[in-house]
Write an enzyme that holds these catalytic residues in place. Sequence first.
Site, short mmCIF file in Angstrom:
data_model
loop_
_atom_site.label_atom_id
_atom_site.label_comp_id
_atom_site.label_asym_id
_atom_site.label_seq_id
_atom_site.Cartn_x
_atom_site.Cartn_y
_atom_site.Cartn_z
CE LYS A 282 -6.68 -30.99 29.69
NZ LYS A 282 -5.79 -31.41 28.60
CD GLU A 365 8.82 -29.80 24.41
OE1 GLU A 365 7.60 -29.78 24.15
OE2 GLU A 365 9.30 -29.35 25.49
NE ARG A 393 9.89 -24.95 26.20
CZ ARG A 393 9.16 -25.14 27.29
NH1 ARG A 393 8.41 -26.20 27.41
NH2 ARG A 393 9.19 -24.27 28.28
#
Length: 626
Positions: A282, A365, A393
Site C-alpha cells: 500500500k 459486520e 449488512r
Amino acid sequence: MASLLEKIHSPEDIKGFGGEELDALCEEMRRVIIETVSANGGHLASNLGVVELTVALALAFSPPRDTIVWDVGHQSYPYKLLTGRYPQFSTIRLEGGLAGFPCREESEYDKFTSGHSSASISAALGVSEANFLQGKEGYVVAVIGDGALTGGLAYEGLNNAGRLHRNLIVILNDNTMSISKNVGSMARYLSYIRTKPGYIKTKNRLERTLRKIPGVGPAVASGLRSLKRSVKRIFYNSTIFEDMGFAYYGPFDGHNIKELAETLETAKLIHKPVLLHIRTYKGKGYQYAEQDPTIYHGLSGFDVTTGDTGAKSQSFSDEFGQALCSLARENPKLCAITAAMQNGTGLTAFREEFRSRFFDVGISEEHAVTFAGGLAAGGMLPVFAVYSTFLQRAYDELIHDVSMQNTKVILAIDRAGVVGEDGKTHQGVFDAAYLQTIPNVTVYSPAYFKELRLQLAYLVEQGRGLCAIRYPRGRELYKPAYFKSTTAPYSVYGSEDAAVCLVTYGRVFSFAAECKEHLEQGGLPVKLLKLNRIIPLDGQAVQEAFSCRDVFFLEEGVQRGGIGEHFSYLLEQRGFSGGFHLRAIQDPFIKHAPMFRSLEMLGLNAQGIEQFVRETLGHGKGGASA
C-alpha cells in the site's frame, strides 16, 4: 516527457507498450493519482498499491468484453485511468464528476457498482454464469484484498464457485500479511514453474493422453493428480482454496508487470476456478503513504511535497471514542467491537487502554453483531461501533441474534446521514427506517457532542435490549444559545402557542434552528420540536405537534418507512386535521458531492427549510410534501 495517459482510450492501447513505456506509465499514473487525491481527497494508499496489477490486467485481458470486478472498489482509480476516463480524472469525487468507486452508470467498463467489501467473488461468479448461459465469450476476474477476505460473503462466493468446472479468476491482493506461508526456495520455485503457460499446456495434454489408454488410463491420471496434491501439501501450509475447488498459485510480486501478465495469461488456460495470490505494498511510490498507509488510506486532501494532511478538527467519532473510554473505566463489563474500522470509529484510544476488551473482527459486520449478541448473553456489555452504511449488512443478525435473544447490545452508528464525496454506496440514510422495524429497539440521535456523551452514558447505564446512538460524520454545526443537552425523549423550543411546528432530529436540528430564527425575524412564531429519542417515538412529543396548525417534519433519512412517516401515522391516529408536510430523502442513492452541497440539493439546509415552509404556507397547502 509527453503524457502516455493521453494516448490511452481503452486498455487495448497499452498492449503494444514495451517494458520501459510500461514503467513510465506506472510512474505517470501514480503522479496523477497523488496530485488528484491531494486536491479532491479520496483513497490514496490502496490505489498506489495496485498500479502494476491494473496494468497487468489491461495487458492480459480485454475489457469490457472481459469483466474486472473490484472488491470494495476504493482501489479502482488506476483502472479508471486505463479505461478512457483520464480526461475526466481531475473531477473524481467532485459534484458531477467521476465517482470514487466503480459505477455502472459511469462506464461500460464498470460491470458492477461497488463500495462495500467481500462481494466481488459472488458478483464475478454471477457474471460468469450469465456469460455461460447466454453463450457470451469473455473472462471474468474478481480482485479482492486480504482485508475483504475476512468477510463471510467472500467465503460463500468461494464455496459456490469452487463447485463449477469453468474458468473464474480470483486475484487475492495481499498487502498486509501472507495467507499461505511459503516454505523455502523450493516452494517458490514450484509456484513459478507451475504457472508457466507451457506447464499448464503440457499437463493438460498429458492428462488427455493418459485417459485414452484403455483400461488403466483414467486410473493413472487420477493417481498423478493425487500425487501432485500430496507433494503440494508438503510445501504449502494451507490448502483451503484448493480444498474449496480452486487452483491456487502464488504468492507473486504484485509490482512485477511481466510476471503478473504471464501469470494471468496462464490462469486463462485453466478450465476451473483459479486463485492467484499476489503481494503488493500500500502506498507504493509515495514515501509518506508507504510509511503510514493507514493515515493515507482515505483523506480529505494533503500537501504533496510535505505530506501534511492538515489540522484535524474534533469529530463525533472522536467524542464517541473518548466518551466510551470514560465509561469503560467505570464499567469493567463494557467492551468495544469494530469491523476493521478502529481509526474511523474513534476506537484507537480504547484499544490502547482496554486491549482485552477491544475486538476487531475484520470486515464482517454480520459476525460482529452476532458476536456482540454472544458477549451479551455471556454477561458482558458490548458496544459495536460501525458506519451506518455498513450496518445495513447485519439486519438479520440484529433481529435474530440480538433482539430476539433479548440481550443488551449498543450500536454506535457513525456517519449517519449524508456523508458527502464517498457517494451513494456510503450514504448513511437507511438506518433509522430499518431499525424501527425491529422489536424493542431504542435509538437516540444527538446533534451535538455533549448530547452524544449524555445519551451514550444513559444507554450504557439504563438502556434495555438493543440500543443505538446515531451521529453524523465530522464536526458540530450551529448551536443556538437556548439549546440544552438532555436524555429526555424530546425537547421543545420556541413559542408553545405557535401555529407552525418544525420537527426534526440529529444534525438537521442545527439548520432548523437557523430557519426558526429567520422565520421569527419575519414575524412568524415557530415551535421547534427536537426528537432526541427517535425510536420509540414519545407519545407526548406527538401531542406537542398535534396542537399546531402546520407541522413540518425534516429528516436526513429515507422517506419511505422513515421516522417522519411514522410520526405522521401517530398524528393521524390522534385525529390530527392540520397540515403535515414531510421533507425527507426520496431517492436514497445520493450521488457524490460535498456534504453541505448535498444537503442544499435535498432542501435540508437552513435556506431550503425556510423556503419549504414559506412556499407551503404561502400556497396554503396541507398534506404531505417532499
